[in-house]
Design a protein around this motif. Structure first.
Motif, PDB file in Angstrom:
ATOM      1  N   THR A   1       1.983   3.700  -3.099  1.00 13.50           N
ATOM      2  CA  THR A   1       1.213   4.866  -3.679  1.00 13.50           C
ATOM      3  C   THR A   1       1.646   6.187  -3.004  1.00 13.50           C
ATOM      4  O   THR A   1       1.043   7.155  -3.374  1.00 13.50           O
TER       5      THR A   1
ATOM      6  N   TYR B   1      -7.476   6.508  -0.578  1.00 18.38           N
ATOM      7  CA  TYR B   1      -6.720   5.448  -1.628  1.00 18.38           C
ATOM      8  C   TYR B   1      -7.237   5.400  -2.904  1.00 18.38           C
ATOM      9  O   TYR B   1      -6.391   5.592  -3.839  1.00 18.38           O
TER      10      TYR B   1
ATOM     11  N   ARG C   1      -5.824   0.998  -7.730  1.00 25.09           N
ATOM     12  CA  ARG C   1      -6.530   2.216  -7.436  1.00 25.09           C
ATOM     13  C   ARG C   1      -7.576   2.427  -8.308  1.00 25.09           C
ATOM     14  O   ARG C   1      -8.446   3.207  -8.168  1.00 25.09           O
TER      15      ARG C   1
ATOM     16  N   LEU D   1      -6.383  -2.785   1.774  1.00 25.18           N
ATOM     17  CA  LEU D   1      -6.225  -1.597   1.183  1.00 25.18           C
ATOM     18  C   LEU D   1      -6.550  -0.544   2.382  1.00 25.18           C
ATOM     19  O   LEU D   1      -6.220   0.521   2.351  1.00 25.18           O
TER      20      LEU D   1
ATOM     21  N   ILE E   1       0.796  -1.301   0.007  1.00 24.06           N
ATOM     22  CA  ILE E   1      -0.035   0.026   0.012  1.00 24.06           C
ATOM     23  C   ILE E   1       0.958   1.210   0.070  1.00 24.06           C
ATOM     24  O   ILE E   1       0.754   2.379  -0.586  1.00 24.06           O
TER      25      ILE E   1
ATOM     26  N   GLN F   1     -10.261   6.500   4.600  1.00 21.88           N
ATOM     27  CA  GLN F   1      -8.978   6.080   4.120  1.00 21.88           C
ATOM     28  C   GLN F   1      -9.067   5.532   2.794  1.00 21.88           C
ATOM     29  O   GLN F   1      -8.292   5.541   1.878  1.00 21.88           O
TER      30      GLN F   1
ATOM     31  N   LEU G   1      -2.578   0.590   5.298  1.00 19.29           N
ATOM     32  CA  LEU G   1      -2.074   1.983   4.901  1.00 19.29           C
ATOM     33  C   LEU G   1      -0.982   2.274   5.859  1.00 19.29           C
ATOM     34  O   LEU G   1      -0.282   3.179   5.219  1.00 19.29           O
TER      35      LEU G   1
END
Length: 716
Positions: free
Chosen positions: A148, A437, A230, A577, A145, A433, A581
């Motif tokens: 990103t 994302y 995403r 996901l 994660i 969140q 994070l």
């Protein structure tokens, strides 16, 4: 055959076939899973492999009658373990097979440790991915994660994860015998970075493709498409109703194994089962069947077994007795297989009923496939305020609603309803969140077909013409439409550009699609549909293999089985996901992907030392490595710690490194309030001490603690 499973299986057969005699197969933590996905224990025994051992098992006792076949990944940890094994050999000889490219310096290191000259051959075999099926593979990585995040905020963890993705894609290309042109998602910087690194490795290792007919005409028909998870955060949130996907999401598959030990009333022999398409014909035929059709297939399977049982009860002649004895192993195998599938389907039915999945799934599909805010809001409120579903399903529904109606004020009302039903604030924050994302500000495509009036009308008309055969499987993934457009030469180059210097035939014939962030079984189902022959029985003009960096469901929700009680929405409610994070802090750094922190040729000294690696501007990016240097050899890293986990109050060393003469570099090499350091299985207590480098500007030969001074807690 364009099959990733056949490619990995071929390498396994090659490894066993190159060595004659009684063998022991030495594997590491990753190759154990890679091999178990493509070979059964009986198949391994059939290749004269009488023992399978982990390279990190530290077994004692010599077995000089066996030949060691080592199939391991080329990691720092494995090279250290292999060097130790060669220094104190236990087997007659060693045949080394690495699952990816090995540097020349590493081979020199092994050669220097092979004092008894027992290494007979060294090969690179590119079985470096977990082949789930012929058209599906995974890299089985921990959380990706953080990829990103802004590149400037990356630590060695993210760099190592990226390197592992590149290594996996290189191995997949070689196993599939393809030299592809590369396309990526324009809206995602991470896909561009991965694409560039893969292209650089393909050019660097061009000689490995010597067996591939790599003329320009052949290269033009192979494409690698790298996409971002995403782009479609909806698919992982949906409940799935195909056999394979339900097994993964509701019972959890780990390298084709399912733990059934906590299923109520389960028989002893069914507490752990294997579910592999290569070893189970029924599963191979029905893994993509929906749950309703699966029930009818199970019924027919049981009836066939009962008919076969009746035929074996009458043994009235010697010929019939001989036939029964010959068929008995197959009869026993069939009996076990029937029992296995009946038990699994019964448990899936129980979980579906206990958690109210049918009712929740129907609304999930409507949220994913249609636009009707007022009706959806009322339906979601009714369901999350009712008693029929669990907190887990309530959270799913609100997340899906938030993704579709992202900027609507009604989301706040749904959060209040969740809180009133007892869902914790920590879990409710996951809604925000997931919008950060995979919200509309990061999605490049038109996931919900609302960016233009034309796409809305086209989507509505298409759905009305096709109709809905099953309300639980009406959703089609965004990846499926993307890949189909690529196969038919209609994929926009502005949205999915080629890398500079790469071009491709408009109608590619072989496609490798990789999802950074993990793929799902729903996407795997859609790819399998695209690979099927057309309605007229004609073969397609293309073949597609799908891969992801995480295990191939990315449902990121906990297993609902194990207990008849409704599961509590806990800290791990979102497996990928959401709760990931944050970078996981409970991983063993050496066993996972912190390997770039391990420096080579660190010191000629013979003491302990402490190294600091500072990435970026934030103190959260500080890492520590504790190393032990044997006299005359390279440093060995026994542990790596993150600043948060150590609770340090000050860490100001910058860009410190280990070199030939010990530890050096940085303006202020000082670390305060270091609580504890763990060296392998031994705890070294340093306490509330301050270690400061000696005042001498020149680092002394030998390095280590000899060049450090000890002070009390007040500094000095």
């Amino acid at each position: 055959m364009f099959s990733i499973l056949a490619g990995v299986r071929g390498y396994m057969d090659e490894v066993a076939g190159k060595v004659c005699g009684m063998k022991v197969l030495m594997l590491d933590d990753e190759t154990v899973g890679i091999i178990s996905m493509v070979s059964s224990q009986n198949e391994i025994l059939g290749q004269d492999i009488y023992l399978v051992e982990r390279i990190d098992a530290h077994q004692e006792g010599d077995m000089r009658h066996l030949i060691a076949v080592c199939l391991i990944r080329p990691t720092n940890q494995n090279f250290m373990l292999l060097s130790q094994e060669l220094c104190s050999p236990r087997y007659k000889e060693y045949h080394l097979f690495f699952t990816n490219v090995v540097s020349h310096s590493r081979l020199e290191q092994l050669a220097s440790c092979d004092e008894f000259e027992l290494v007979k051959q060294v090969h690179e075999v590119f079985a470096d991915v977990y082949a789930v099926d012929h058209d599906l593979f995974s890299l089985n990585l921990p959380s990706t994660i953080r990829l990103t995040d802004d590149r400037a905020r990356w630590t060695t963890y993210e760099e190592a994860i990226t390197d592992r993705i590149v290594e996996g894609l290189l191995a997949a290309c070689i196993a599939l015998r393809m030299v592809p042109a590369i396309r990526y998602t324009a809206a995602a910087d991470i896909t561009r970075q991965v694409a560039k690194k893969v292209q650089a490795r393909l050019l660097e290792e061009r000689s490995l493709f010597g067996t591939v007919n790599s003329s320009p005409a052949d290269e033009s028909v192979s494409v690698m498409l790298i996409v971002d998870r995403r782009s479609d955060p909806v698919s992982p949130l949906l409940n799935q109703w195909t056999y394979q996907a339900m097994l993964h999401e509701l019972l959890s598959i780990d390298n084709n194994r399912i733990d059934m030990s906590k299923v109520p009333g389960i028989r002893v022999e069914l507490r752990e089962i294997v579910m592999s398409a290569t070893q189970d014909k029924f599963f191979e035929e029905h893994r993509l069947s929906n749950f309703g059709d699966l029930g009818m297939s199970i019924k027919g399977y049981v009836e066939d077994f009962q008919n076969q049982t009746k035929s074996t009860t009458r043994v009235e002649s010697v010929e019939e007795m001989q036939r029964f004895v010959d068929e008995y192993p197959e009869f026993r195998r069939l009996s076990g297989n029937v029992s296995k599938h009946v038990a699994v389907v019964h448990e899936l039915s129980r979980i579906v009923e206990v958690n109210g999945l049918l009712e929740a799934s129907q609304l999930e599909q409507e949220l994913a496939c249609s636009e009707s805010r007022h009706e959806h809001f009322r339906a979601v409120v009714d369901l999350i305020c009712g008693p029929s579903i669990t907190h887990l399903e309530r959270l799913r529904l609100v997340m899906l609603y938030a993704l579709r109606y992202e900027h609507d004020s009604s989301i706040a009302q749904l959060k209040d309803h969740l809180h009133s039903q007892g869902v914790g604030l920590e879990q409710i924050r996951l809604i925000d969140q997931i919008l950060r994302y995979g919200g509309s500000h990061v999605r490049g495509g038109d996931l919900f077909h609302k960016k233009s009036l034309f796409t809305q009308v086209k989507h509505t008309v298409a759905n009305s013409i096709k109709g809905v055969q099953n309300v639980y499987t009406q959703h089609k993934t965004y990846l499926a439409s993307t890949v189909e457009s690529l196969c038919k030469g209609r994929l926009k180059e502005s949205s999915y550009p080629f890398l500079e210097g790469c071009r491709c035939d408009p109608l590619p014939q072989r496609l490798l699609v990789f999802v950074v962030g993990g793929t799902t079984y729903e996407e795997a189902r859609d790819v399998a549909e695209l690979n099927k022959p057309s309605d007229g029985g004609r073969e397609r003009n293309w073949k597609i293999v799908l891969g992801g960096d995480d295990d191939p469901q990315l449902a990121f929700l906990p297993c609902r089985s194990r207990t008849a009680q409704p599961p509590r929405v806990g800290r791990c409610v979102c497996k990928r996901l959401m709760t990931t994070l944050k970078k996981p802090e409970n991983l063993n750094p050496v066993d996972h992907c912190y390997r770039p922190i391990v420096w080579r040729n660190a010191s000629y000294g013979s003491d302990m030392g402490l190294a600091v690696n500072h990435q970026g501007n934030s103190s959260e990016d500080m890492w520590l490595a504790f190393y032990w240097m044997n006299s005359g050899s390279t440093a060995q890293i026994w542990g790596i710690w993150h600043q948060k986990a150590m609770h340090t109050t000050e860490m100001v060393a910058r860009q410190a490194s280990i070199g030939k003469h010990g530890i050096h570099g940085g303006r202020q090499n000082r670390i305060k309030t270091l609580h504890q350091i763990f060296v392998r299985n031994k705890q070294v207590s340093i306490g509330m001490l301050t270690w400061q480098r000696a005042a001498s500007s020149k680092v002394q030969e030998g390095g280590g603690l000899n060049s450090w001074k000890r002070h009390n807690n007040t500094g000095g």
